[in-house]
Write an enzyme that holds these catalytic residues in place. Structure first.
Site, short mmCIF file in Angstrom:
data_model
loop_
_atom_site.label_atom_id
_atom_site.label_comp_id
_atom_site.label_asym_id
_atom_site.label_seq_id
_atom_site.Cartn_x
_atom_site.Cartn_y
_atom_site.Cartn_z
N MET A 150 -79.11 -55.83 59.29
CA MET A 150 -78.17 -56.86 59.75
C MET A 150 -78.96 -58.11 60.13
O MET A 150 -78.48 -58.94 60.91
CB MET A 150 -77.36 -56.35 60.93
CG MET A 150 -76.46 -55.17 60.54
SD MET A 150 -75.00 -54.99 61.57
CE MET A 150 -75.72 -54.74 63.17
N GLN A 179 -68.37 -52.77 61.93
CA GLN A 179 -69.03 -51.75 62.77
C GLN A 179 -69.14 -52.18 64.23
O GLN A 179 -69.75 -51.50 65.03
CB GLN A 179 -70.39 -51.35 62.19
CG GLN A 179 -71.48 -52.41 62.25
CD GLN A 179 -72.72 -51.97 61.50
OE1 GLN A 179 -72.76 -52.01 60.28
NE2 GLN A 179 -73.76 -51.57 62.22
N SER A 239 -83.11 -55.30 67.44
CA SER A 239 -82.72 -56.72 67.41
C SER A 239 -82.04 -57.10 68.72
O SER A 239 -81.99 -58.28 69.09
CB SER A 239 -81.78 -57.00 66.24
OG SER A 239 -82.41 -56.59 65.04
N GLY A 297 -90.00 -53.35 63.11
CA GLY A 297 -89.38 -52.11 62.65
C GLY A 297 -88.86 -52.27 61.22
O GLY A 297 -89.09 -51.43 60.35
N HIS A 298 -88.16 -53.39 60.99
CA HIS A 298 -87.67 -53.66 59.63
C HIS A 298 -88.85 -53.85 58.67
O HIS A 298 -88.81 -53.40 57.53
CB HIS A 298 -86.81 -54.93 59.60
CG HIS A 298 -85.58 -54.85 60.43
ND1 HIS A 298 -85.42 -55.56 61.61
CD2 HIS A 298 -84.44 -54.14 60.28
CE1 HIS A 298 -84.23 -55.29 62.13
NE2 HIS A 298 -83.61 -54.43 61.34
N ALA A 357 -82.07 -60.50 61.78
CA ALA A 357 -82.88 -60.53 63.01
C ALA A 357 -84.04 -59.56 62.85
O ALA A 357 -84.29 -58.70 63.70
CB ALA A 357 -82.03 -60.21 64.24
N LEU A 358 -84.73 -59.71 61.75
CA LEU A 358 -85.75 -58.73 61.37
C LEU A 358 -86.94 -58.74 62.34
O LEU A 358 -87.36 -59.79 62.82
CB LEU A 358 -86.25 -59.01 59.94
CG LEU A 358 -85.18 -59.01 58.84
CD1 LEU A 358 -85.85 -59.13 57.45
CD2 LEU A 358 -84.31 -57.77 58.88
N LYS A 361 -84.66 -44.60 64.47
CA LYS A 361 -84.06 -45.02 65.74
C LYS A 361 -82.54 -44.83 65.71
O LYS A 361 -81.94 -44.44 66.69
CB LYS A 361 -84.39 -46.48 66.05
CG LYS A 361 -83.89 -46.88 67.44
CD LYS A 361 -84.38 -48.22 67.85
CE LYS A 361 -83.58 -49.32 67.25
NZ LYS A 361 -82.19 -49.40 67.75
O1 PAF Z 1 -78.79 -50.13 60.91
C1 PAF Z 1 -78.29 -51.24 60.65
O2 PAF Z 1 -78.89 -52.30 60.78
C2 PAF Z 1 -76.83 -51.27 60.18
O3 PAF Z 1 -76.06 -50.30 60.80
C3 PAF Z 1 -76.72 -51.16 58.65
C4 PAF Z 1 -77.22 -49.82 58.15
C5 PAF Z 1 -77.50 -52.28 57.99
C6 PAF Z 1 -75.24 -51.28 58.24
O4 PAF Z 1 -74.71 -52.50 58.62
#
Ligand code: PAF
Length: 285
Positions: free
Chosen positions: A35, A66, A191, A41-42, A37-38, A154
């Site tokens: 989503m 979500q 994030s 972890g990303h 805001a890397l 996580k």
């Molecule tokens: O883990 C996340 O960042 C989100 O839940 C995902 C998997 C990108 C779905 O929006």
């Protein structure tokens, strides 16, 4: 690095990459769904994808379905240019960054529900959250057609939901789970950590302390889930800004509570630190 804005463009990218090596070469496509805001972890997910796949796409989409009505969708951190720079630095080949209208066309009425699992752990306190996650990840998989998709441990409950979805729909994508990346003092990267005040940031360490403490108790032979969960709650009780949402020992596949903690049991915690909800977990060894 290509920036793809539509599902059709993403599908075109994936198909052209897959065929780029000729029929004899396996051209694995990796997807890192995010989503934005890397953070580090990303970055670790992108590196894992880079190590295993010939082509790597990172999706950046703050998924409205979500988030609950009183959650942080509007203020969720957005940093597209910095995210692109980080993804490119880690070797991503493409960013898929669709609009909300592209992912949810007007009148969209189709959702993916993973019944049962979607009301456990975070699903219990965030109704509809996992329906939104499963739906958007299914859409991302349709757009990017990945062979491998990379997620962080996580979000352990999210991983269970997505594994169930992939198995039930017989999707041709393997879910790869990568280790939790932590700050030097133990706090799991998220994030949402940017929301924390200095006091909250200090007290947020209670989550990783609880995780380490439960690991230590289990390593010494404590098997009773009630005893372990209570020990975690005691740690949170010492921090006035921390309010526990759940601290549970569950089977990682079904998210059902276990009668006895065993290797492979998931210990998961969620807590409000001020107004920020954080999660952490460990898989008992
Ligand atoms: O883990 C996340 O960042 C989100 O839940 C995902 C998997 C990108 C779905 O929006």
């Amino acid at each position: 690095m290509e920036i793809l804005r539509t599902v059709a463009d993403c599908l075109r990218w994936s198909r052209s990459r897959r065929s780029s090596g000729g029929e004899e070469t396996s051209q694995l496509i990796g997807l890192v769904p995010t989503m934005g805001a890397l953070h580090a972890g990303h970055a670790s997910l992108i590196r894992a994808a880079r190590a295993r796949c010939a082509h790597v796409a990172v999706s950046i989409f703050v998924n409205p379905t979500q988030f609950g009505p009183n959650e942080d969708y509007a203020r969720y951190p957005r940093s597209f240019d910095a995210d692109c720079a980080l993804a490119q630095g880690e070797g991503a080949d493409a960013i898929f960054a669709p609009s909300v209208e592209e992912m949810y066309p007007p009148g969209a009425a189709t959702f993916v529900e993973v019944e049962g699992l979607d009301s456990r752990l975070d699903g219990a306190s965030r109704p509809g959250h996992f329906r939104g996650v499963a739906t958007v990840v299914a859409k991302l998989f349709i757009a990017a057609q990945p062979d491998l998709a990379f997620f962080g441990q996580k979000d352990a409950a999210q991983v269970s939901i997505l594994r169930r979805m992939v198995a039930d729909l017989r999707l041709p994508t393997e879910i790869i789970v990568c280790p939790i990346i932590r700050e030097p003092d133990g706090l799991a990267l998220s994030s949402r950590n940017v929301y924390l005040s200095a006091d909250e940031r200090r007290q947020a360490r209670a989550l990783s302390r609880a995780v380490r403490w439960i690991e230590a108790m289990a390593a010494k032979g404590e098997r009773n889930p009630a005893v372990l969960a209570e020990a975690a709650r005691q740690i949170f009780a010492a921090e006035p800004l921390v309010r526990v949402d759940y601290a549970e020992l569950v089977d990682w596949a079904t998210l059902e509570p276990v009668e006895s903690a065993a290797p492979g049991t998931l210990f998961a915690v969620a807590a409000w630190v001020g107004t920020t909800r954080l999660i952490d977990n460990t898989i008992l060894g």
